[in-house]
Design a protein around this motif. Structure first.
Motif, PDB file in Angstrom:
ATOM      1  N   ASP A 162       0.758  -1.184   0.005  1.00 51.30           N
ATOM      2  CA  ASP A 162      -0.087   0.130  -0.122  1.00 51.30           C
ATOM      3  C   ASP A 162       0.991   1.229  -0.116  1.00 51.30           C
ATOM      4  O   ASP A 162       0.611   2.304  -0.717  1.00 51.30           O
ATOM      5  CB  ASP A 162      -0.965   0.015   1.146  1.00 51.30           C
ATOM      6  N   PHE A 163       1.931   1.179   0.810  1.00 50.80           N
ATOM      7  CA  PHE A 163       2.799   2.288   0.855  1.00 50.80           C
ATOM      8  C   PHE A 163       3.552   2.821  -0.528  1.00 50.80           C
ATOM      9  O   PHE A 163       3.648   3.735  -1.049  1.00 50.80           O
ATOM     10  CB  PHE A 163       4.031   2.122   1.906  1.00 50.80           C
ATOM     11  N   GLU A 164       4.031   1.293  -1.256  1.00 50.01           N
ATOM     12  CA  GLU A 164       4.500   1.619  -2.517  1.00 50.01           C
ATOM     13  C   GLU A 164       3.410   2.188  -3.465  1.00 50.01           C
ATOM     14  O   GLU A 164       3.887   3.189  -4.338  1.00 50.01           O
ATOM     15  CB  GLU A 164       5.186   0.355  -3.027  1.00 50.01           C
ATOM     16  N   GLU A 165       2.277   1.663  -3.535  1.00 52.85           N
ATOM     17  CA  GLU A 165       1.246   2.266  -4.456  1.00 52.85           C
ATOM     18  C   GLU A 165       0.957   3.844  -4.144  1.00 52.85           C
ATOM     19  O   GLU A 165       0.850   4.775  -5.018  1.00 52.85           O
ATOM     20  CB  GLU A 165       0.040   1.626  -4.070  1.00 52.85           C
ATOM     21  N   ARG A 166       0.937   4.216  -2.724  1.00 56.40           N
ATOM     22  CA  ARG A 166       0.823   5.651  -2.527  1.00 56.40           C
ATOM     23  C   ARG A 166       1.855   6.511  -3.016  1.00 56.40           C
ATOM     24  O   ARG A 166       1.802   7.503  -3.790  1.00 56.40           O
ATOM     25  CB  ARG A 166       0.693   5.944  -0.993  1.00 56.40           C
ATOM     26  N   VAL A 167       2.964   5.946  -3.058  1.00 53.31           N
ATOM     27  CA  VAL A 167       4.482   6.775  -3.587  1.00 53.31           C
ATOM     28  C   VAL A 167       4.495   6.642  -4.981  1.00 53.31           C
ATOM     29  O   VAL A 167       4.493   8.042  -5.587  1.00 53.31           O
ATOM     30  CB  VAL A 167       5.531   5.951  -3.108  1.00 53.31           C
TER      31      VAL A 167
END
Length: 674
Positions: A101-106
């Motif tokens: 999820d963090f990677e997707e937000r970035v």
């Protein structure tokens, strides 16, 4: 001075310079590179020669001399140290799904992700500090504090052996602010507690507490006697160094003399980072220092600038915590505690159990819904989790261990302190006592007001507040400033010196800032950072008390919940009476250097992007506040003006799309000078 004495002085100065350089180099090889080239005896000989020369010529002693690591004279108190750029916290994740999820937000926020790479760094369980170097010399060190302002602990940080007092290299930057973690190795922690056992002193709970306690000693000689260590993890302003990414930064910092954790890994993908996380988790107990997870950062500084930050954490980094350590324990009873806001919290009393090196006797049960959801009973054997310094939490009962003798946990209908009817607002999980005169609430408000999150009155910790309340010396917050020397001295175990020491601390606390007072009052949703924002915007107590919801919501970082809590607090006659009674005791609230209304920039909200040549971003934002405007940390509908410095990022494009007023640095300087 005679010609002969002058020659002797010059020779001593030359020899001292040579000795300092040689000792710095050997210390760097020993403490940072772990590759000494001389024996301990030879190092000691050189150090003795340095001390003898400095004793003979004390005027030649410099702040960066190796002799200054032994600690100077005790301090009366720590001064404040403002951070030019905030020391933000990190958001936490606990599972691989959250990493995705963090990677997707970035990736969603970045204009281009073609060259996106990462660093995976061990998350040290120590104390975060900032070190300031000017022209290569260490001049100031401070704790993180509330992220905006910390404690100046320069004298203590000088004693940490692997912190360079002078940077390596021929041309150090004019000013450099590095950030890192001070910690105590496991073996040194064990030895420190062994010594304290022999001396009959209380033991430290864990290495982090020991490191934090060591750095907050007013006598630097005590800090110097404890073998603290340091790892650098970044810089406040990457533009200060010729590095485009963390991949370049860490080797550069190492070349300047800073210790860099050898377990930092550069990753082409987050799949590689996940592999390193698993490796660190297996390795953690073999390391000679505590880690409690891994920090993942976007390596590119351009990407970091484009991603920006929220009010509390960067969007380009996240801390992936290790699973907390768990153990089994038995619930022997449940206590219901009343907090400063009236919240009634159930706390499980446990038969003592050791978790992660700490004996645990209590654990959080949170609220009535959690007790019901988990199906907990008194007498249950339960699984307890402890994570860092947070109060342990009961995860679930081991129902298969039940004997039939367990008893249900009954939530009280009346306040356990004042017997008032408890109330649970619709839509909330917390049950509250709404009696403002409830003794438990009053006591907790006093403890909060005097504690580290409030005015931080030395000698007035929770135990002493409870004792003074039991003795009838304190019933409400203003009573702190009416304490009587004779009555204090008459308390068992006190005496005149203890009374004088406490009264001196109380007298010092009488002069405070608006931000500290707001944090100390314990208003719901108003912590230290929010208090700083409010103080900077309104400048004084009366303008804030009179501010309407619309004006409060105009402050960047203040949401509807906080604005409503502020209006409710200041509308309550009891709270207004409390503030008036505090002022009547002589409490002096320093006005912030900021016009509350009517400044030339009133109603304007500025956002800065890129690098400014004539001032730092923090200085520019402070200038805006002084002139009645507001400073934003991210682009939003509230922003009216964007100031674009060199290498402005994606915020510039977004501002153009939103039809914001866009200024270059010179235009802003002219506007701010008007």
């Amino acid at each position: 001075m005679t010609e002969k004495a002058d020659m002797s002085m010059r020779r001593a100065e030359q020899r001292l310079a040579a000795l300092q350089a040689e000792l710095h180099e050997h210390a760097h090889r020993y403490y940072v590179l772990d590759a000494p080239v001389i024996s301990d005896a030879e190092y000691d000989r050189l150090f003795r020669e340095l001390l003898e020369l400095e004793a003979q010529f004390p005027e030649l002693v410099t702040p960066d001399s190796p002799s200054q690591r032994v600690g100077g004279e005790p301090l009366a108190a720590f001064a404040e140290a403002a951070h030019a750029l905030p020391m933000l916290s990190l958001d936490n994740i606990f599972a691989a799904e959250e990493l995705a999820d963090f990677e997707e937000r970035v990736r969603r926020r970045l204009k281009s992700t073609a060259q996106l790479t990462w660093t995976a760094e061990p998350k040290m369980d120590g104390l975060a500090v900032e070190l300031i170097y000017e022209n290569g010399l260490f001049v100031e060190g401070s704790t993180r504090g509330n992220g905006l302002v910390g404690e100046n602990i320069t004298a203590n940080l000088r004693t940490v052996r692997n912190i360079p007092l002078r940077l390596h290299g021929a041309e150090p930057p004019e000013r450099l602010a590095v950030r890192g973690e001070v910690f105590l190795a496991k073996k040194d922690f064990a030895e420190l507690n062994r010594q304290r056992t022999e001396q009959g002193e209380p033991l430290f709970a864990n290495p982090r507490n020991a490191a934090a306690g060591s750095l907050r000693q007013l006598d630097p000689k005590i800090t110097a006697a404890r073998p603290l260590s340091f790892f650098v993890y970044g810089v406040a302003d990457p533009a200060a160094l010729p590095c485009a990414s963390l991949t370049e930064l860490f080797p550069h910092l190492r070349s300047l003399g800073f210790p860099v954790n050898p377990l930092i890994k550069f990753c082409r993908s987050l799949a590689e980072a996940e592999e390193h996380y698993n490796h660190l988790q297996q390795l953690r107990h073999e390391l000679d220092y505590e880690i409690d997870g891994m920090v993942i950062k976007a390596a590119s500084f351009a990407a970091q600038e484009e991603l920006g930050s929220t009010a509390r954490a960067p969007r380009w980094a996240v801390a992936w915590k290790f699973p907390a350590e768990e153990a089994e324990a038995v619930i022997s009873g449940v206590e219901f505690q009343v907090g400063r806001t009236g919240a009634v919290t159930p706390v499980a009393a446990l038969e003592p159990v050791r978790i992660g090196g700490v004996v645990v006797r209590r654990a959080a049960l949170h609220n009535q819904d959690e007790i019901r959801r988990k199906g907990l009973m008194i007498g249950d054997t339960v699984l307890v989790r402890r994570a860092g310094d947070v109060i342990p939490e009961v995860l679930r009962p081991l129902a298969e261990r039940r004997t039939g003798k367990e008893q249900p946990i009954v939530f009280p209908k009346e306040c356990p302190t004042c017997d008032s009817a408890l109330h649970r607002p619709e839509g909330e999980a917390v049950t509250r006592c709404r009696n403002p005169r409830c003794p438990a609430q009053r006591l907790q408000r006093i403890i909060w007001f005097a504690g580290k999150s409030g005015l931080d009155i030395e000698g007035l910790g929770p135990k002493n507040v409870e004792r003074l309340a039991e003795a009838g010396l304190i019933e409400d917050i203003p009573d702190i400033f009416r304490l009587n020397k004779e009555r204090l001295a008459a308390l068992d175990g006190w005496g005149e010196k203890s009374a004088e020491k406490l009264l001196a601390a109380v007298e010092r606390a009488k002069s405070t800032t608006l931000a500290k007072l707001l944090a100390a009052l314990g208003i719901r949703h108003v912590g230290e950072t929010t208090a700083e924002l409010l103080a900077a915007r309104f400048g004084g107590l009366q303008p804030l008390m009179q501010a309407g919801e619309e004006l409060l919501l105009a402050v960047d970082g203040i949401g509807g919940q906080t604005a409503a809590a502020l209006r409710e607090y200041f509308a309550d006659p009891n709270n207004r009476s409390l503030i008036n009674r505090l002022l009547e005791t002589g409490l002096s609230v320093q006005a912030a250097e900021k016009k509350a209304d009517g400044g030339p920039l009133a109603g304007m909200v500025f956002l800065f992007t890129g690098t400014l040549a004539s001032m730092s971003r923090a200085e520019a934002e402070e200038r805006v506040r002084q002139l009645g405007g507001a400073a934003a940390s991210s682009i939003s509908k509230k922003v009216t003006h964007l100031v674009a410095g060199e290498k402005a990022g994606s915020k510039l494009k977004k501002a153009a799309e939103l039809n914001l007023v866009i200024l270059d640095e010179q235009q802003f300087v002219r506007l701010a000078a008007a």
